[in-house]
Design a protein around this motif. Structure first.
Motif, mmCIF file in Angstrom:
data_model
loop_
_atom_site.group_PDB
_atom_site.id
_atom_site.type_symbol
_atom_site.label_atom_id
_atom_site.label_comp_id
_atom_site.label_asym_id
_atom_site.label_seq_id
_atom_site.Cartn_x
_atom_site.Cartn_y
_atom_site.Cartn_z
ATOM 1 N N TYR A 8 0.823 -1.202 0.000
ATOM 2 C CA TYR A 8 0.000 0.000 0.000
ATOM 3 C C TYR A 8 0.858 1.253 0.000
ATOM 4 O O TYR A 8 2.049 1.206 0.288
ATOM 5 N N MET A 9 0.226 2.369 -0.325
ATOM 6 C CA MET A 9 0.798 3.704 -0.152
ATOM 7 C C MET A 9 -0.140 4.478 0.750
ATOM 8 O O MET A 9 -1.353 4.282 0.701
ATOM 9 N N MET A 60 -3.278 -5.075 -3.232
ATOM 10 C CA MET A 60 -2.763 -3.710 -3.247
ATOM 11 C C MET A 60 -3.841 -2.722 -2.800
ATOM 12 O O MET A 60 -4.970 -2.774 -3.286
ATOM 13 N N VAL A 62 -4.765 1.202 -2.812
ATOM 14 C CA VAL A 62 -4.400 2.342 -3.643
ATOM 15 C C VAL A 62 -5.184 3.587 -3.232
ATOM 16 O O VAL A 62 -6.403 3.629 -3.380
ATOM 17 N N THR A 81 1.009 8.515 -6.782
ATOM 18 C CA THR A 81 0.926 7.059 -6.600
ATOM 19 C C THR A 81 1.642 6.281 -7.702
ATOM 20 O O THR A 81 1.465 5.067 -7.811
ATOM 21 N N LEU A 84 3.159 2.746 -7.172
ATOM 22 C CA LEU A 84 2.274 1.575 -7.192
ATOM 23 C C LEU A 84 2.054 1.082 -8.611
ATOM 24 O O LEU A 84 2.047 -0.126 -8.864
ATOM 25 N N CYS A 97 -0.984 -10.077 -8.344
ATOM 26 C CA CYS A 97 -1.918 -9.240 -7.597
ATOM 27 C C CYS A 97 -3.294 -9.894 -7.589
ATOM 28 O O CYS A 97 -3.910 -10.088 -8.632
ATOM 29 N N SER A 116 -7.662 3.494 -8.195
ATOM 30 C CA SER A 116 -7.844 2.053 -8.002
ATOM 31 C C SER A 116 -8.706 1.454 -9.106
ATOM 32 O O SER A 116 -8.434 0.343 -9.581
ATOM 33 N N TYR A 119 -6.441 1.162 -12.183
ATOM 34 C CA TYR A 119 -5.487 0.055 -12.038
ATOM 35 C C TYR A 119 -6.186 -1.283 -12.263
ATOM 36 O O TYR A 119 -5.654 -2.162 -12.944
#
Length: 157
Positions: A8-9, A60, A62, A81, A84, A97, A116, A119
């Motif tokens: 994660y961030m 993940m 995000v 981000t 990521l 993932c 997110s 992604y």
């Protein structure tokens, strides 16, 4: 049973807070039913120095940090981000993932959890859920259940 890996961030601290609470919730579930649940092991991605090819499956988290294009004031673009995105682009990571969880602020309307959702679409990974700000207890329970479904008990990865 092996722990579920999470990357994660958290620039504002909201996602970090959620992950800490999610980890504690997972620990409680494992204590009650160790054959049905798994612990969470989390790694925070801080910058591009943390980008590398992973050798394990992961989920993940995000956050959403986007800006409007100065040219048309309608097109969103991602900022902050990118590590990521680079992590998912690195080696076989996108295939490892198991899902993406988004964080955002509903105040921003259509940009809520924009990164997110992008992604998930771009890397063909399921969007397991979203939460606002630091999330609620119900968000933690719901997202944990969705993560667990990505890791069947009889599967060691």
């Amino acid at each position: 049973m092996e722990a579920i890996q999470v990357v994660y961030m958290s620039i504002s601290g909201h996602v970090r807070s959620f992950i800490d609470r999610l980890t504690n919730y997972a620990d409680e579930q494992v204590q009650q039913k160790p054959n049905q649940y798994r612990q969470i092991q989390a790694e925070e991605i801080v910058d591009e120095d943390d980008v590398r090819e992973l050798d394990h499956s992961f989920v993940m988290f995000v956050p959403t940090y986007i800006s409007l294009s100065p040219k048309d004031h309608q097109t969103y673009f991602e900022n902050s981000t990118l590590p990521l995105r680079k992590l998912l682009n690195c080696g076989n990571n996108a295939r490892l993932c198991r899902g993406i969880v988004g964080n955002g602020d509903r105040f921003f309307g259509p940009s809520y959890c924009y990164t997110s959702r992008q992604y998930a679409k771009m890397f063909h990974v399921p969007l397991l859920g979203t939460f606002e700000s630091r999330g609620t207890c119900q968000d933690i329970e719901k997202i944990y259940q969705k993560i667990i479904k990505q890791y069947p008990v009889n599967n060691s990865n």
